[in-house]
Design a protein around this motif. Sequence first.
Motif, PDB file in Angstrom:
ATOM      1  N   PRO A 242       0.809  -1.226   0.000  1.00  0.00           N
ATOM      2  CA  PRO A 242       0.000   0.000   0.000  1.00  0.00           C
ATOM      3  C   PRO A 242       0.842   1.277   0.000  1.00  0.00           C
ATOM      4  CG  PRO A 242      -0.936  -1.599   1.514  1.00  0.00           C
ATOM      5  CD  PRO A 242       0.385  -2.147   1.085  1.00  0.00           C
ATOM      6  N   LYS A 243       2.004   1.246   0.631  1.00  0.00           N
ATOM      7  CA  LYS A 243       2.862   2.431   0.635  1.00  0.00           C
ATOM      8  C   LYS A 243       3.364   2.722  -0.782  1.00  0.00           C
ATOM      9  CE  LYS A 243       4.365   1.582   5.397  1.00  0.00           C
ATOM     10  NZ  LYS A 243       5.502   1.196   6.264  1.00  0.00           N
ATOM     11  N   ARG A 244       3.699   1.671  -1.526  1.00  0.00           N
ATOM     12  CA  ARG A 244       4.141   1.873  -2.910  1.00  0.00           C
ATOM     13  C   ARG A 244       2.998   2.367  -3.784  1.00  0.00           C
ATOM     14  NH1 ARG A 244       7.679  -2.659  -1.639  1.00  0.00           N
ATOM     15  NH2 ARG A 244       6.059  -4.169  -2.155  1.00  0.00           N
ATOM     16  N   TRP A 245       1.796   1.826  -3.564  1.00  0.00           N
ATOM     17  CA  TRP A 245       0.638   2.272  -4.338  1.00  0.00           C
ATOM     18  C   TRP A 245       0.337   3.738  -4.064  1.00  0.00           C
ATOM     19  CZ3 TRP A 245      -2.722  -2.514  -2.632  1.00  0.00           C
ATOM     20  CH2 TRP A 245      -2.208  -3.670  -3.244  1.00  0.00           C
ATOM     21  N   HIS A 246       0.433   4.130  -2.810  1.00  0.00           N
ATOM     22  CA  HIS A 246       0.183   5.519  -2.457  1.00  0.00           C
ATOM     23  C   HIS A 246       1.242   6.434  -3.078  1.00  0.00           C
ATOM     24  CE1 HIS A 246       0.697   9.026   0.315  1.00  0.00           C
ATOM     25  NE2 HIS A 246      -0.600   9.106   0.110  1.00  0.00           N
ATOM     26  N   ARG A 247       2.499   6.032  -3.023  1.00  0.00           N
ATOM     27  CA  ARG A 247       3.566   6.829  -3.610  1.00  0.00           C
ATOM     28  C   ARG A 247       3.355   6.992  -5.116  1.00  0.00           C
ATOM     29  NH1 ARG A 247       5.670  10.959  -3.043  1.00  0.00           N
ATOM     30  NH2 ARG A 247       5.789  10.355  -0.832  1.00  0.00           N
ATOM     31  N   ALA A 248       2.890   5.946  -5.777  1.00  0.00           N
ATOM     32  CA  ALA A 248       2.620   6.031  -7.212  1.00  0.00           C
ATOM     33  C   ALA A 248       1.504   7.033  -7.496  1.00  0.00           C
ATOM     34  CB  ALA A 248       2.244   4.652  -7.751  1.00  0.00           C
ATOM     35  N   TRP A 249       0.475   7.038  -6.661  1.00  0.00           N
ATOM     36  CA  TRP A 249      -0.633   7.990  -6.835  1.00  0.00           C
ATOM     37  C   TRP A 249      -0.141   9.422  -6.663  1.00  0.00           C
ATOM     38  CZ3 TRP A 249      -5.498   7.817  -8.605  1.00  0.00           C
ATOM     39  CH2 TRP A 249      -6.408   8.799  -8.230  1.00  0.00           C
ATOM     40  N   ILE A 250       0.657   9.652  -5.652  1.00  0.00           N
ATOM     41  CA  ILE A 250       1.195  10.990  -5.402  1.00  0.00           C
ATOM     42  C   ILE A 250       2.136  11.405  -6.536  1.00  0.00           C
ATOM     43  CG2 ILE A 250       2.603  12.390  -3.844  1.00  0.00           C
ATOM     44  CD1 ILE A 250      -0.204  11.679  -2.781  1.00  0.00           C
ATOM     45  N   ASP A 251       3.018  10.495  -6.938  1.00  0.00           N
ATOM     46  CA  ASP A 251       3.954  10.805  -8.026  1.00  0.00           C
ATOM     47  C   ASP A 251       3.221  11.113  -9.325  1.00  0.00           C
ATOM     48  OD1 ASP A 251       6.037  10.424  -6.290  1.00  0.00           O
ATOM     49  OD2 ASP A 251       6.586   8.427  -7.053  1.00  0.00           O
ATOM     50  N   GLY A 252       2.055  10.470  -9.502  1.00  0.00           N
ATOM     51  CA  GLY A 252       1.279  10.712 -10.715  1.00  0.00           C
ATOM     52  C   GLY A 252       0.485  12.000 -10.682  1.00  0.00           C
ATOM     53  N   GLY A 253       0.455  12.661  -9.535  1.00  0.00           N
ATOM     54  CA  GLY A 253      -0.248  13.941  -9.444  1.00  0.00           C
ATOM     55  C   GLY A 253      -1.508  13.909  -8.614  1.00  0.00           C
ATOM     56  N   GLY A 254      -1.808  12.786  -7.951  1.00  0.00           N
ATOM     57  CA  GLY A 254      -3.005  12.699  -7.127  1.00  0.00           C
ATOM     58  C   GLY A 254      -2.800  13.265  -5.732  1.00  0.00           C
ATOM     59  N   GLN A 255      -3.906  13.499  -5.047  1.00  0.00           N
ATOM     60  CA  GLN A 255      -3.873  13.988  -3.663  1.00  0.00           C
ATOM     61  C   GLN A 255      -4.426  12.889  -2.754  1.00  0.00           C
ATOM     62  OE1 GLN A 255      -5.849  17.988  -3.308  1.00  0.00           O
ATOM     63  NE2 GLN A 255      -6.317  17.616  -5.458  1.00  0.00           N
TER      64      GLN A 255
END
Length: 383
Positions: A242-255
């Motif tokens: 889940p930490k990697r999934w969250h980092r991917a969302w943030i890196d992609g521009g999500g909040q």
Amino acid sequence: MRSVLILASAIVLATSVWAQAPAEPVRAADLREEVQHIAVKTQDLYGKPAEGKIPVTIFRPAGDGPFPLVIMNHGRPVKEKRGALGRQRYEQLSRYLVSKGFVVMIPTRLGYHETYGQFDPEDSGGCYTLRPEPVAMAASDQVLQTLDFARTLPYVNTERWVVMGQSVGGMTAVATVSRNPPGLVAGINFAGGTGGDPENRAGDPCNPRAMESLWRSKAATAKVPMQWFYWTNDKYWGADNPKRWHRAWIDGGGQAELHAMPASGSDGHSGISHDMDNWVPLVEAFLARNGFSRPGVVSIPQSSDFAKVGEVERVPVSKASRDNTYARFLAGNKPRAYAVGPEGYNGWATGDWAAGRALGFCQARRGIVCKLYAVDDDVVWVP
């Protein structure tokens, strides 16, 4: 003889299917629970179209509204348990949300409950080639069609709504946020993902990098903030994915704010149900920041001087209830709560979210209003 055998086989099959189906729960009158069926359509990962009618559970506050909306989305049990999945309700979560002034709508998607065995648009392929995007989009399609239905209801304000979900439903919430539908204010993801197998691959889901890639690619189109909850002892995803999934969302521009919650129960994947004491205050603050400031947390009154908790004869219920439910409350571990209502109705609970559950057990099926009588070692009731 052959026709007799066919008939016998049909009876056995019908009996087996009937035995799998859970009993329809008694509806919560105090939450104005109802079920509406809506037509939906989507497609699977192979592009094959699917359509049908699905039940949508609706809970709503007293009054005419219009009220803001939450669309809550359910998870996906392993195949052997999917046929027994009943109509989805999330009653305790819904109690909290209705107390905040939301209408709650929970679609039970294609491939579950009434439509189980007809078509499964959430088939994601083999474990090592798992494709999460078609699953997320098929489920999210049904969220948006539930939203379309909500627009026809005079008591719903679809210009201010929130999407939530647990497990595959959490993934559905993230996918819906990425589509930026009109009126969406925020999203909440409880333990979202797909491809988990807690019995055979505990903490090691199928193809987790595909989920990482999906969120990195989808985040740029997301416009509203999210809150993500994962528990460290989640047997579906483990602590690190889940930490990697969250980092991917943030890196992609999500909040999204990630809450890595401490271990809860035997499997944190169900923390939405058995860790409410810890996540509700966080959700309460998040929703307040996004314009939903009406309190939803059960307020515990101050200790009153009506009686001591052990003065059983003072409890305003029948002797039978004092000897049964109140005695069990007194014997229960803390946290614990006991609620009373008109005509001697009562309910009690121990453990997580005890006060909210006690009130719910007291009033749910009757449409009455109950009050807390005792919490832990204090009587809080005032006549």
